[in-house]
Design a protein around this motif. Structure first.
Motif, short mmCIF file in Angstrom:
data_model
loop_
_atom_site.label_atom_id
_atom_site.label_comp_id
_atom_site.label_asym_id
_atom_site.label_seq_id
_atom_site.Cartn_x
_atom_site.Cartn_y
_atom_site.Cartn_z
N ARG A 3 -5.42 11.12 -5.19
CA ARG A 3 -5.03 10.84 -6.57
C ARG A 3 -3.57 10.44 -6.71
NH1 ARG A 3 -8.60 12.57 -10.71
NH2 ARG A 3 -6.75 12.73 -12.02
N THR A 4 -2.99 9.86 -5.67
CA THR A 4 -1.60 9.42 -5.77
C THR A 4 -1.45 8.21 -6.67
OG1 THR A 4 -1.85 8.15 -3.73
CG2 THR A 4 -0.89 10.35 -3.54
N ALA A 5 -2.54 7.49 -6.92
CA ALA A 5 -2.48 6.36 -7.84
C ALA A 5 -2.21 6.82 -9.27
CB ALA A 5 -3.77 5.56 -7.78
N ASP A 6 -2.45 8.10 -9.55
CA ASP A 6 -2.12 8.62 -10.87
C ASP A 6 -0.60 8.65 -11.07
OD1 ASP A 6 -4.79 8.96 -11.30
OD2 ASP A 6 -4.77 11.14 -11.00
N ILE A 7 0.14 8.78 -9.99
CA ILE A 7 1.60 8.79 -10.07
C ILE A 7 2.12 7.37 -10.25
CG2 ILE A 7 3.72 9.34 -8.82
CD1 ILE A 7 2.04 11.54 -7.40
N HIS A 8 1.69 6.48 -9.35
CA HIS A 8 2.07 5.07 -9.44
C HIS A 8 1.04 4.27 -8.67
CE1 HIS A 8 4.43 1.38 -9.22
NE2 HIS A 8 5.14 1.87 -10.22
N GLU A 9 0.73 3.07 -9.14
CA GLU A 9 -0.35 2.29 -8.54
C GLU A 9 -0.05 1.78 -7.13
OE1 GLU A 9 0.66 -2.02 -10.58
OE2 GLU A 9 -0.87 -0.74 -11.46
N VAL A 10 1.20 1.68 -6.75
CA VAL A 10 1.51 1.21 -5.39
C VAL A 10 1.76 2.35 -4.41
CG1 VAL A 10 2.42 -0.99 -6.18
CG2 VAL A 10 3.97 0.93 -5.86
N LEU A 11 1.70 3.57 -4.86
CA LEU A 11 1.95 4.70 -3.97
C LEU A 11 0.90 4.85 -2.86
CD1 LEU A 11 4.02 6.85 -3.45
CD2 LEU A 11 2.79 8.36 -4.98
N PRO A 12 -0.41 4.71 -3.12
CA PRO A 12 -1.38 4.84 -2.03
C PRO A 12 -1.17 3.85 -0.87
CG PRO A 12 -2.50 5.03 -4.12
CD PRO A 12 -1.09 4.63 -4.42
N THR A 17 0.55 3.09 4.77
CA THR A 17 1.36 2.39 5.75
C THR A 17 2.34 3.34 6.43
OG1 THR A 17 1.17 0.38 4.45
CG2 THR A 17 2.92 0.43 6.08
N LEU A 18 2.99 4.18 5.66
CA LEU A 18 3.95 5.12 6.21
C LEU A 18 3.29 6.12 7.16
CD1 LEU A 18 6.87 6.23 6.12
CD2 LEU A 18 6.07 7.76 4.33
N LEU A 19 2.14 6.67 6.77
CA LEU A 19 1.46 7.65 7.61
C LEU A 19 0.98 7.04 8.93
CD1 LEU A 19 -0.56 9.67 4.96
CD2 LEU A 19 1.42 10.42 6.27
N VAL A 20 0.49 5.81 8.89
CA VAL A 20 0.03 5.17 10.12
C VAL A 20 1.20 4.93 11.05
CG1 VAL A 20 -0.94 3.03 11.03
CG2 VAL A 20 -2.06 4.19 9.16
N GLY A 47 -2.13 -1.47 17.13
CA GLY A 47 -3.32 -1.90 16.40
C GLY A 47 -3.42 -1.34 14.99
N ALA A 48 -3.30 -0.05 14.84
CA ALA A 48 -3.42 0.57 13.52
C ALA A 48 -2.29 0.17 12.58
CB ALA A 48 -3.52 2.08 13.65
N PRO A 49 -1.02 0.29 12.99
CA PRO A 49 0.04 -0.11 12.05
C PRO A 49 -0.03 -1.57 11.63
CG PRO A 49 0.98 1.20 13.81
CD PRO A 49 -0.45 0.92 14.18
N VAL A 50 -0.34 -2.45 12.56
CA VAL A 50 -0.39 -3.88 12.22
C VAL A 50 -1.55 -4.16 11.28
CG1 VAL A 50 -0.81 -6.18 13.18
CG2 VAL A 50 0.83 -4.65 14.26
N SER A 51 -2.72 -3.57 11.55
CA SER A 51 -3.87 -3.83 10.69
C SER A 51 -3.68 -3.25 9.30
CB SER A 51 -5.16 -3.30 11.33
OG SER A 51 -5.13 -1.89 11.40
N VAL A 52 -3.10 -2.07 9.19
CA VAL A 52 -2.88 -1.47 7.87
C VAL A 52 -1.83 -2.26 7.10
CG1 VAL A 52 -1.92 0.55 6.68
CG2 VAL A 52 -3.63 0.85 8.45
N THR A 53 -0.75 -2.63 7.77
CA THR A 53 0.30 -3.40 7.11
C THR A 53 -0.23 -4.76 6.68
OG1 THR A 53 1.97 -2.28 8.43
CG2 THR A 53 2.63 -4.31 7.34
N CYS A 54 -1.02 -5.39 7.54
CA CYS A 54 -1.59 -6.70 7.23
C CYS A 54 -2.53 -6.61 6.03
CB CYS A 54 -2.33 -7.22 8.45
SG CYS A 54 -3.19 -8.76 8.19
#
Length: 68
Positions: A3-12, A17-20, A47-54
């Motif tokens: 439910r982080t989108a309740d705080i701000h729509e770009v937070l999720p 990206t940060l967690l990966v 693989g994971a950071p590039v795919s999530v960022t992309c």
């Protein structure tokens, strides 16, 4: 993402990206895959950071991104 989108729509996407990227850094620091060949380690590591960022940037066509 929790439910982080309740705080701000770009937070999720920012959190995903940060967690990966943090998990990739932990993998480098822990050296858990020392016996895996170098090419496979690079693919696993990036693989994971590039795919999530992309996909979060909306530049992948196959990830289902709907950004315009």
């Amino acid at each position: 993402m929790f439910r982080t989108a309740d705080i701000h729509e770009v937070l999720p996407p920012i959190l995903a990206t940060l967690l990966v990227r943090v998990m990739a850094a932990v993998d480098v620091i822990s050296n858990a895959n020392a016996e895996v060949p170098a090419v496979a380690r690079i693919v696993f590591l990036l693989g994971a950071p590039v795919s999530v960022t992309c996909c979060r940037a909306g530049s992948c066509t196959g990830c289902g991104s709907t950004t315009t």
